[in-house]
Design a protein around this motif. Structure first.
Motif, PDB file in Angstrom:
ATOM      1  N   THR A  70       0.846  -1.066  -0.039  1.00  0.00           N
ATOM      2  CA  THR A  70      -0.060  -0.116  -0.011  1.00  0.00           C
ATOM      3  C   THR A  70       0.773   1.186   0.013  1.00  0.00           C
TER       4      THR A  70
ATOM      5  N   ARG B  67       1.082   5.739   0.968  1.00  0.00           N
ATOM      6  CA  ARG B  67       0.333   6.594   1.388  1.00  0.00           C
ATOM      7  C   ARG B  67      -0.490   7.739   0.509  1.00  0.00           C
TER       8      ARG B  67
ATOM      9  N   ASP C  89      -2.939  10.489   1.594  1.00  0.00           N
ATOM     10  CA  ASP C  89      -3.344  11.442   2.340  1.00  0.00           C
ATOM     11  C   ASP C  89      -3.331  12.818   1.460  1.00  0.00           C
TER      12      ASP C  89
ATOM     13  N   ASP D  67       3.397   2.332   2.714  1.00  0.00           N
ATOM     14  CA  ASP D  67       3.181   2.119   4.117  1.00  0.00           C
ATOM     15  C   ASP D  67       2.348   0.719   4.398  1.00  0.00           C
TER      16      ASP D  67
ATOM     17  N   SER E 136      -2.843  -1.077   5.488  1.00  0.00           N
ATOM     18  CA  SER E 136      -2.237   0.259   5.135  1.00  0.00           C
ATOM     19  C   SER E 136      -1.869   1.057   6.440  1.00  0.00           C
ATOM     20  N   ARG E 137      -1.209   2.119   6.180  1.00  0.00           N
ATOM     21  CA  ARG E 137      -0.944   3.014   7.329  1.00  0.00           C
ATOM     22  C   ARG E 137       0.176   2.234   8.308  1.00  0.00           C
ATOM     23  N   ASN E 138       1.040   1.275   7.736  1.00  0.00           N
ATOM     24  CA  ASN E 138       1.880   0.420   8.551  1.00  0.00           C
ATOM     25  C   ASN E 138       1.148  -0.331   9.696  1.00  0.00           C
ATOM     26  N   LYS E 139      -0.224  -0.814   9.532  1.00  0.00           N
ATOM     27  CA  LYS E 139      -0.888  -1.572  10.461  1.00  0.00           C
ATOM     28  C   LYS E 139      -0.324  -3.155  10.232  1.00  0.00           C
TER      29      LYS E 139
END
Length: 434
Positions: free
Chosen positions: A21, A23, A25, A34, A74-77
Protein backbone atom coordinates in the motif's frame (compact mmCIF):
# COMPACT_ATOMS: atom_id res chain seq x y z
CA UNK A 1 -13.16 -46.38 27.91
CA UNK A 2 -9.44 -46.18 28.67
CA UNK A 3 -7.57 -45.13 25.51
CA UNK A 4 -3.78 -44.94 25.90
CA UNK A 5 -2.57 -44.45 22.32
CA UNK A 6 -3.70 -42.16 19.51
CA UNK A 7 -2.42 -40.79 16.21
CA UNK A 8 -3.31 -37.22 15.28
CA UNK A 9 -2.38 -34.69 12.61
CA UNK A 10 -1.41 -31.16 13.67
CA UNK A 11 -0.88 -28.05 11.56
CA UNK A 12 0.26 -24.58 12.58
CA UNK A 13 -1.15 -21.34 11.19
CA UNK A 14 0.29 -19.63 8.13
CA UNK A 15 1.87 -16.20 8.60
CA UNK A 16 -0.06 -13.24 7.19
CA UNK A 17 1.21 -11.58 4.00
CA UNK A 18 2.82 -8.17 4.11
CA UNK A 19 0.74 -5.37 2.55
CA UNK A 20 1.52 -3.45 -0.64
CA UNK A 21 0.00 0.00 0.00
CA UNK A 22 0.98 3.64 -0.43
CA UNK A 23 0.16 6.70 1.60
CA UNK A 24 -2.71 8.60 -0.02
CA UNK A 25 -3.35 11.50 2.33
CA UNK A 26 -4.49 14.78 0.77
CA UNK A 27 -1.88 17.48 0.46
CA UNK A 28 0.92 14.93 0.99
CA UNK A 29 2.65 14.42 -2.36
CA UNK A 30 4.78 11.32 -2.90
CA UNK A 31 3.52 9.71 0.29
CA UNK A 32 5.56 6.57 -0.24
CA UNK A 33 4.97 2.95 0.83
CA UNK A 34 3.15 2.27 4.10
CA UNK A 35 2.27 -1.44 3.91
CA UNK A 36 2.24 -3.13 7.33
CA UNK A 37 3.58 -6.56 8.27
CA UNK A 38 1.44 -9.68 8.43
CA UNK A 39 0.69 -11.36 11.77
CA UNK A 40 2.45 -14.56 12.74
CA UNK A 41 0.56 -17.83 12.52
CA UNK A 42 -0.62 -19.67 15.62
CA UNK A 43 1.45 -22.57 16.99
CA UNK A 44 0.36 -26.02 18.20
CA UNK A 45 0.99 -26.35 21.95
CA UNK A 46 0.58 -29.54 24.03
CA UNK A 47 -0.28 -29.07 27.72
CA UNK A 48 -0.35 -31.70 30.50
CA UNK A 49 -3.58 -31.56 32.52
CA UNK A 50 -4.02 -33.61 35.71
CA UNK A 51 -7.81 -33.59 35.26
CA UNK A 52 -7.55 -35.86 32.20
CA UNK A 53 -7.13 -39.63 32.55
CA UNK A 54 -7.36 -41.00 29.02
CA UNK A 55 -6.73 -40.14 25.36
CA UNK A 56 -10.36 -40.89 24.49
CA UNK A 57 -10.97 -37.44 22.93
CA UNK A 58 -8.37 -38.16 20.27
CA UNK A 59 -10.22 -41.28 19.18
CA UNK A 60 -12.92 -39.11 17.60
CA UNK A 61 -11.02 -36.00 16.51
CA UNK A 62 -7.87 -36.55 14.46
CA UNK A 63 -7.01 -33.15 12.92
CA UNK A 64 -5.96 -30.00 14.77
CA UNK A 65 -5.12 -26.72 13.06
CA UNK A 66 -4.06 -23.39 14.56
CA UNK A 67 -5.28 -20.00 13.36
CA UNK A 68 -3.42 -18.22 10.55
CA UNK A 69 -2.06 -14.71 10.93
CA UNK A 70 -3.92 -11.76 9.41
CA UNK A 71 -2.47 -9.92 6.40
CA UNK A 72 -0.81 -6.55 6.93
CA UNK A 73 -2.74 -3.35 6.25
CA UNK A 74 -2.16 0.21 5.10
CA UNK A 75 -0.76 2.95 7.33
CA UNK A 76 1.85 0.51 8.67
CA UNK A 77 -0.78 -1.48 10.53
CA UNK A 78 0.31 -4.96 11.51
CA UNK A 79 -1.97 -7.91 10.89
CA UNK A 80 -3.36 -9.72 13.94
CA UNK A 81 -1.39 -12.77 15.14
CA UNK A 82 -3.12 -16.13 14.84
CA UNK A 83 -4.12 -17.76 18.13
CA UNK A 84 -2.08 -20.70 19.39
CA UNK A 85 -4.03 -23.96 19.61
CA UNK A 86 -3.52 -25.58 23.03
CA UNK A 87 -4.13 -29.34 23.09
CA UNK A 88 -4.58 -30.75 26.59
CA UNK A 89 -3.38 -34.29 27.34
CA UNK A 90 -3.18 -36.38 30.55
CA UNK A 91 -0.04 -36.23 32.67
CA UNK A 92 2.22 -39.07 31.60
CA UNK A 93 1.64 -38.58 27.87
CA UNK A 94 4.56 -38.90 25.46
CA UNK A 95 4.30 -36.94 22.22
CA UNK A 96 6.19 -38.74 19.45
CA UNK A 97 6.99 -37.50 15.94
CA UNK A 98 5.64 -40.22 13.66
CA UNK A 99 8.12 -39.63 10.82
CA UNK A 100 11.30 -39.98 12.91
CA UNK A 101 9.93 -42.05 15.81
CA UNK A 102 11.65 -39.59 18.18
CA UNK A 103 10.11 -38.41 21.46
CA UNK A 104 9.21 -34.73 21.17
CA UNK A 105 8.25 -34.35 24.82
CA UNK A 106 7.38 -36.50 27.81
CA UNK A 107 4.69 -34.50 29.62
CA UNK A 108 4.84 -35.70 33.23
CA UNK A 109 4.06 -32.73 35.48
CA UNK A 110 0.72 -30.92 35.57
CA UNK A 111 0.98 -27.66 33.59
CA UNK A 112 4.04 -28.80 31.62
CA UNK A 113 3.84 -27.74 27.97
CA UNK A 114 5.81 -27.42 24.75
CA UNK A 115 5.39 -26.10 21.20
CA UNK A 116 5.12 -29.04 18.79
CA UNK A 117 4.68 -27.05 15.56
CA UNK A 118 5.58 -23.38 15.32
CA UNK A 119 3.43 -20.96 13.30
CA UNK A 120 4.71 -19.21 10.19
CA UNK A 121 6.29 -15.76 10.52
CA UNK A 122 4.38 -12.73 9.28
CA UNK A 123 5.54 -11.33 5.94
CA UNK A 124 7.09 -7.87 5.76
CA UNK A 125 5.13 -5.03 4.15
CA UNK A 126 6.45 -3.04 1.20
CA UNK A 127 7.71 -0.30 3.53
CA UNK A 128 10.67 -2.60 4.33
CA UNK A 129 11.74 -2.78 0.68
CA UNK A 130 12.11 0.94 0.12
CA UNK A 131 15.61 2.11 -0.74
CA UNK A 132 17.35 5.06 -2.35
CA UNK A 133 16.94 3.51 -5.79
CA UNK A 134 13.58 1.78 -5.12
CA UNK A 135 11.34 4.60 -3.90
CA UNK A 136 8.00 2.86 -4.51
CA UNK A 137 8.35 -0.92 -4.08
CA UNK A 138 5.27 -2.56 -5.54
CA UNK A 139 5.78 -5.84 -3.74
CA UNK A 140 5.85 -7.26 -0.18
CA UNK A 141 6.86 -10.48 1.52
CA UNK A 142 4.53 -13.47 1.71
CA UNK A 143 3.79 -14.91 5.13
CA UNK A 144 5.75 -17.91 6.39
CA UNK A 145 4.32 -21.27 5.47
CA UNK A 146 2.29 -23.37 7.87
CA UNK A 147 4.01 -26.48 9.18
CA UNK A 148 2.40 -29.81 9.79
CA UNK A 149 3.20 -33.26 11.13
CA UNK A 150 1.60 -36.46 12.32
CA UNK A 151 2.25 -37.25 16.00
CA UNK A 152 1.66 -40.29 18.17
CA UNK A 153 0.29 -39.72 21.67
CA UNK A 154 1.15 -42.50 24.10
CA UNK A 155 -0.07 -42.49 27.68
CA UNK A 156 1.85 -44.37 30.36
CA UNK A 157 0.43 -44.40 33.86
CA UNK A 158 2.19 -42.41 36.56
CA UNK A 159 2.34 -44.73 39.58
CA UNK A 160 4.89 -45.35 42.32
CA UNK A 161 4.12 -49.05 42.78
CA UNK A 162 2.87 -51.46 40.11
CA UNK A 163 1.13 -54.79 40.69
CA UNK A 164 2.16 -57.47 38.19
CA UNK A 165 1.30 -61.12 37.83
CA UNK A 166 -0.83 -63.62 35.92
CA UNK A 167 -4.57 -63.02 35.52
CA UNK A 168 -6.77 -64.00 38.46
CA UNK A 169 -3.99 -64.07 41.08
CA UNK A 170 -5.63 -61.35 43.20
CA UNK A 171 -4.07 -58.08 42.07
CA UNK A 172 -7.41 -56.26 41.97
CA UNK A 173 -8.32 -57.61 45.41
CA UNK A 174 -5.00 -56.35 46.77
CA UNK A 175 -5.53 -52.91 45.19
CA UNK A 176 -9.02 -52.71 46.70
CA UNK A 177 -7.82 -53.68 50.18
CA UNK A 178 -4.76 -51.39 50.06
CA UNK A 179 -6.36 -48.26 48.57
CA UNK A 180 -10.14 -48.65 48.97
CA UNK A 181 -10.40 -48.35 45.19
CA UNK A 182 -13.27 -50.21 43.52
CA UNK A 183 -11.83 -52.27 40.66
CA UNK A 184 -14.02 -54.91 39.02
CA UNK A 185 -13.36 -58.27 40.70
CA UNK A 186 -14.60 -61.67 39.52
CA UNK A 187 -13.37 -65.24 39.35
CA UNK A 188 -12.39 -65.36 35.69
CA UNK A 189 -9.39 -64.34 33.61
CA UNK A 190 -8.97 -60.75 32.52
CA UNK A 191 -11.52 -59.25 34.90
CA UNK A 192 -9.24 -56.19 34.61
CA UNK A 193 -8.95 -55.08 30.99
CA UNK A 194 -7.56 -51.61 31.76
CA UNK A 195 -5.09 -50.44 34.43
CA UNK A 196 -6.59 -49.23 37.71
CA UNK A 197 -5.09 -46.69 40.14
CA UNK A 198 -5.44 -46.11 43.85
CA UNK A 199 -3.69 -44.16 46.62
CA UNK A 200 -2.14 -46.02 49.56
CA UNK A 201 -2.00 -44.08 52.85
CA UNK A 202 0.43 -45.51 55.40
CA UNK A 203 2.21 -44.02 58.44
CA UNK A 204 1.31 -40.49 57.38
CA UNK A 205 2.72 -41.00 53.89
CA UNK A 206 1.06 -41.92 50.61
CA UNK A 207 1.92 -43.39 47.24
CA UNK A 208 0.06 -44.31 44.06
CA UNK A 209 -0.45 -47.99 43.29
CA UNK A 210 -1.49 -49.33 39.88
CA UNK A 211 -3.02 -52.69 39.04
CA UNK A 212 -1.37 -53.53 35.73
CA UNK A 213 -3.82 -55.79 33.91
CA UNK A 214 -2.90 -59.48 33.73
CA UNK A 215 0.24 -60.35 31.79
CA UNK A 216 0.42 -63.72 30.04
CA UNK A 217 3.22 -65.76 28.57
CA UNK A 218 4.30 -64.18 25.27
CA UNK A 219 3.08 -60.69 26.25
CA UNK A 220 6.47 -59.18 25.38
CA UNK A 221 5.89 -60.36 21.79
CA UNK A 222 2.37 -58.93 21.71
CA UNK A 223 0.41 -61.99 22.87
CA UNK A 224 -2.89 -61.22 24.55
CA UNK A 225 -2.85 -57.46 25.07
CA UNK A 226 0.95 -57.57 25.26
CA UNK A 227 2.43 -54.08 25.00
CA UNK A 228 -0.85 -52.45 26.06
CA UNK A 229 -0.20 -53.82 29.58
CA UNK A 230 3.58 -53.90 29.75
CA UNK A 231 4.23 -50.28 28.80
CA UNK A 232 2.37 -49.04 31.89
CA UNK A 233 5.01 -50.69 34.10
CA UNK A 234 7.79 -48.49 32.71
CA UNK A 235 7.10 -45.46 34.92
CA UNK A 236 6.57 -47.39 38.18
CA UNK A 237 9.40 -47.29 40.71
CA UNK A 238 8.70 -50.53 42.59
CA UNK A 239 6.95 -53.74 41.51
CA UNK A 240 4.84 -56.03 43.68
CA UNK A 241 4.75 -59.42 41.98
CA UNK A 242 1.52 -61.14 43.02
CA UNK A 243 1.57 -64.96 42.80
CA UNK A 244 -1.22 -67.45 43.56
CA UNK A 245 0.72 -69.58 46.02
CA UNK A 246 -2.20 -72.00 46.43
CA UNK A 247 -2.02 -73.07 42.79
CA UNK A 248 -5.82 -72.77 42.55
CA UNK A 249 -5.59 -72.35 38.76
CA UNK A 250 -3.70 -75.64 38.43
CA UNK A 251 -0.35 -73.91 37.80
CA UNK A 252 2.93 -74.18 39.69
CA UNK A 253 3.60 -70.89 41.64
CA UNK A 254 7.34 -71.12 40.95
CA UNK A 255 6.75 -71.47 37.19
CA UNK A 256 4.32 -68.54 37.27
CA UNK A 257 6.93 -66.40 39.03
CA UNK A 258 9.63 -67.25 36.48
CA UNK A 259 7.39 -66.81 33.44
CA UNK A 260 6.31 -63.30 34.42
CA UNK A 261 9.91 -62.25 35.12
CA UNK A 262 10.96 -63.63 31.72
CA UNK A 263 8.29 -61.50 30.04
CA UNK A 264 9.45 -58.40 31.93
CA UNK A 265 13.07 -59.05 30.90
CA UNK A 266 12.09 -59.71 27.28
CA UNK A 267 10.20 -56.43 27.15
CA UNK A 268 12.88 -54.22 28.73
CA UNK A 269 15.99 -54.55 30.91
CA UNK A 270 14.93 -51.35 32.64
CA UNK A 271 11.63 -52.94 33.68
CA UNK A 272 13.24 -56.24 34.67
CA UNK A 273 15.72 -54.47 36.97
CA UNK A 274 13.12 -52.52 38.93
CA UNK A 275 13.00 -53.31 42.68
CA UNK A 276 10.55 -56.17 43.16
CA UNK A 277 8.70 -57.60 46.17
CA UNK A 278 6.83 -60.90 45.96
CA UNK A 279 3.32 -61.25 47.41
CA UNK A 280 2.37 -64.91 47.97
CA UNK A 281 -1.39 -64.47 47.73
CA UNK A 282 -4.29 -66.84 48.62
CA UNK A 283 -2.33 -68.15 51.61
CA UNK A 284 -5.70 -68.79 53.27
CA UNK A 285 -6.43 -71.52 50.71
CA UNK A 286 -3.52 -73.64 51.98
CA UNK A 287 -4.29 -76.06 54.81
CA UNK A 288 -1.38 -75.05 57.03
CA UNK A 289 -1.16 -71.41 55.93
CA UNK A 290 2.45 -70.16 56.31
CA UNK A 291 3.56 -73.54 57.67
CA UNK A 292 2.32 -75.34 54.58
CA UNK A 293 5.17 -77.08 52.66
CA UNK A 294 3.88 -75.59 49.39
CA UNK A 295 4.32 -72.03 50.69
CA UNK A 296 7.67 -72.77 52.34
CA UNK A 297 9.01 -74.29 49.12
CA UNK A 298 7.88 -71.21 47.13
CA UNK A 299 9.25 -68.76 49.72
CA UNK A 300 12.65 -70.44 49.77
CA UNK A 301 12.73 -70.51 45.96
CA UNK A 302 12.00 -66.76 45.74
CA UNK A 303 14.45 -65.88 48.55
CA UNK A 304 17.19 -67.84 46.77
CA UNK A 305 16.71 -65.57 43.75
CA UNK A 306 17.20 -62.49 45.96
CA UNK A 307 13.58 -61.39 46.45
CA UNK A 308 11.64 -60.83 49.68
CA UNK A 309 8.41 -62.81 49.97
CA UNK A 310 5.32 -61.79 51.97
CA UNK A 311 2.37 -64.15 52.56
CA UNK A 312 -1.00 -62.43 52.16
CA UNK A 313 -4.71 -63.14 51.86
CA UNK A 314 -5.75 -59.98 49.99
CA UNK A 315 -9.57 -60.13 50.38
CA UNK A 316 -9.18 -60.74 54.12
CA UNK A 317 -6.52 -58.07 54.59
CA UNK A 318 -4.10 -60.56 56.14
CA UNK A 319 -0.44 -59.60 55.66
CA UNK A 320 -1.34 -56.62 53.46
CA UNK A 321 -0.01 -53.94 55.85
CA UNK A 322 3.35 -55.72 56.17
CA UNK A 323 3.58 -55.97 52.36
CA UNK A 324 2.78 -52.28 51.89
CA UNK A 325 5.31 -51.30 54.57
CA UNK A 326 8.00 -53.18 52.64
CA UNK A 327 6.93 -51.43 49.44
CA UNK A 328 7.15 -48.03 51.13
CA UNK A 329 10.69 -48.76 52.36
CA UNK A 330 11.74 -49.81 48.83
CA UNK A 331 10.14 -46.68 47.44
CA UNK A 332 12.12 -44.47 49.83
CA UNK A 333 15.34 -46.19 48.76
CA UNK A 334 14.59 -45.70 45.06
CA UNK A 335 13.72 -42.02 45.50
CA UNK A 336 17.15 -41.39 47.08
CA UNK A 337 18.91 -42.69 43.99
CA UNK A 338 20.02 -40.15 41.34
CA UNK A 339 17.60 -39.73 38.46
CA UNK A 340 18.87 -41.33 35.28
CA UNK A 341 18.99 -38.85 32.42
CA UNK A 342 17.29 -39.97 29.18
CA UNK A 343 19.40 -40.70 26.12
CA UNK A 344 19.41 -37.53 23.94
CA UNK A 345 19.43 -39.76 20.85
CA UNK A 346 15.86 -40.82 21.68
CA UNK A 347 14.59 -37.25 21.60
CA UNK A 348 13.50 -35.06 18.71
CA UNK A 349 16.01 -32.36 17.68
CA UNK A 350 13.96 -29.15 17.78
CA UNK A 351 16.94 -26.93 17.00
CA UNK A 352 17.65 -28.76 13.76
CA UNK A 353 13.94 -28.76 12.94
CA UNK A 354 13.61 -24.98 13.40
CA UNK A 355 16.96 -24.07 11.82
CA UNK A 356 16.72 -26.03 8.58
CA UNK A 357 20.14 -25.83 6.88
CA UNK A 358 18.40 -26.44 3.54
CA UNK A 359 16.06 -23.46 3.96
CA UNK A 360 17.93 -21.39 1.34
CA UNK A 361 18.94 -24.31 -0.85
CA UNK A 362 17.65 -24.25 -4.43
CA UNK A 363 17.32 -27.58 -6.21
CA UNK A 364 17.99 -27.34 -9.94
CA UNK A 365 16.81 -29.85 -12.53
CA UNK A 366 15.65 -30.48 -16.08
CA UNK A 367 12.26 -31.92 -16.98
CA UNK A 368 12.92 -33.79 -20.24
CA UNK A 369 9.23 -34.49 -20.87
CA UNK A 370 8.22 -30.83 -20.59
CA UNK A 371 11.53 -29.53 -21.97
CA UNK A 372 11.95 -26.99 -19.17
CA UNK A 373 14.51 -26.30 -16.45
CA UNK A 374 13.12 -26.42 -12.89
CA UNK A 375 13.92 -24.64 -9.65
CA UNK A 376 12.62 -25.71 -6.22
CA UNK A 377 13.30 -24.53 -2.66
CA UNK A 378 11.50 -23.49 0.52
CA UNK A 379 12.80 -19.91 0.70
CA UNK A 380 12.53 -19.66 -3.09
CA UNK A 381 8.83 -20.57 -2.82
CA UNK A 382 8.30 -17.88 -0.20
CA UNK A 383 9.98 -15.20 -2.35
CA UNK A 384 8.15 -16.45 -5.45
CA UNK A 385 4.82 -16.09 -3.62
CA UNK A 386 5.83 -12.52 -2.71
CA UNK A 387 6.63 -11.54 -6.30
CA UNK A 388 4.54 -9.05 -8.25
CA UNK A 389 5.02 -10.23 -11.83
CA UNK A 390 3.79 -6.89 -13.19
CA UNK A 391 6.54 -4.98 -11.38
CA UNK A 392 10.09 -5.00 -12.74
CA UNK A 393 11.63 -4.27 -9.32
CA UNK A 394 9.87 -7.28 -7.80
CA UNK A 395 10.96 -9.56 -10.67
CA UNK A 396 14.54 -8.30 -10.33
CA UNK A 397 14.45 -9.10 -6.58
CA UNK A 398 13.42 -12.69 -7.38
CA UNK A 399 16.10 -13.07 -10.05
CA UNK A 400 18.85 -11.66 -7.82
CA UNK A 401 17.95 -14.18 -5.10
CA UNK A 402 18.17 -17.07 -7.60
CA UNK A 403 21.45 -15.78 -9.01
CA UNK A 404 22.99 -15.11 -5.58
CA UNK A 405 22.41 -18.72 -4.53
CA UNK A 406 24.25 -20.06 -7.59
CA UNK A 407 21.18 -21.55 -9.25
CA UNK A 408 21.72 -19.80 -12.61
CA UNK A 409 25.29 -21.13 -12.90
CA UNK A 410 24.08 -24.62 -11.95
CA UNK A 411 21.36 -24.49 -14.62
CA UNK A 412 23.95 -23.39 -17.19
CA UNK A 413 26.00 -26.46 -16.32
CA UNK A 414 22.87 -28.50 -17.06
CA UNK A 415 22.69 -26.84 -20.50
CA UNK A 416 20.61 -23.68 -19.95
CA UNK A 417 20.86 -21.20 -22.85
CA UNK A 418 19.19 -17.91 -23.78
CA UNK A 419 15.60 -18.47 -24.80
CA UNK A 420 15.16 -21.63 -22.66
CA UNK A 421 12.30 -21.87 -20.20
CA UNK A 422 12.74 -21.92 -16.40
CA UNK A 423 9.80 -23.23 -14.34
CA UNK A 424 9.22 -22.21 -10.70
CA UNK A 425 6.15 -23.65 -8.98
CA UNK A 426 4.52 -24.16 -12.38
CA UNK A 427 5.19 -20.58 -13.52
CA UNK A 428 7.33 -20.50 -16.68
CA UNK A 429 9.79 -17.72 -17.56
CA UNK A 430 12.03 -17.28 -20.57
CA UNK A 431 15.71 -16.92 -19.69
CA UNK A 432 17.79 -14.05 -21.11
CA UNK A 433 21.34 -13.55 -19.88
CA UNK A 434 21.97 -9.98 -18.75
Amino acid sequence: MFVDRARIYVKSGKGGNGAVTFRRDPYVPNGGPDGGDGGKGGSIVFLADRNLRTLLDFKYRKKYEAESGQNGMSRNKFGKDGKDLVIKVPCGTMVIDEETGKIMKDLVEDGESFVAVRGGKGGRGNVHFKSSIRQAPNFAEAGGEARERAVILELKLLADVGLVGFPNVGKSSLLKEATKAEPKIANYHFTTIDPNLGVVSLYGESFVMADIAGIIEGASEGAGMGFKFLKHIERTKVLIHVVDVSGSEGRDPKEDFDKINRELAAYSDKVANKPQIVAANKIDELELMTEDPKYIEFRDYVNAKGFDCYPIAAPLGEGVKELLSAALIKLREVEKEPVQEPDPADYFDFEADQNDPDWNKINCGYDEEAGVYTLEGRQLTKIFNSTNFFDMGSLRYLYKYIEKNGAIEELKELGLKEGDIISINGYEMEFWDE
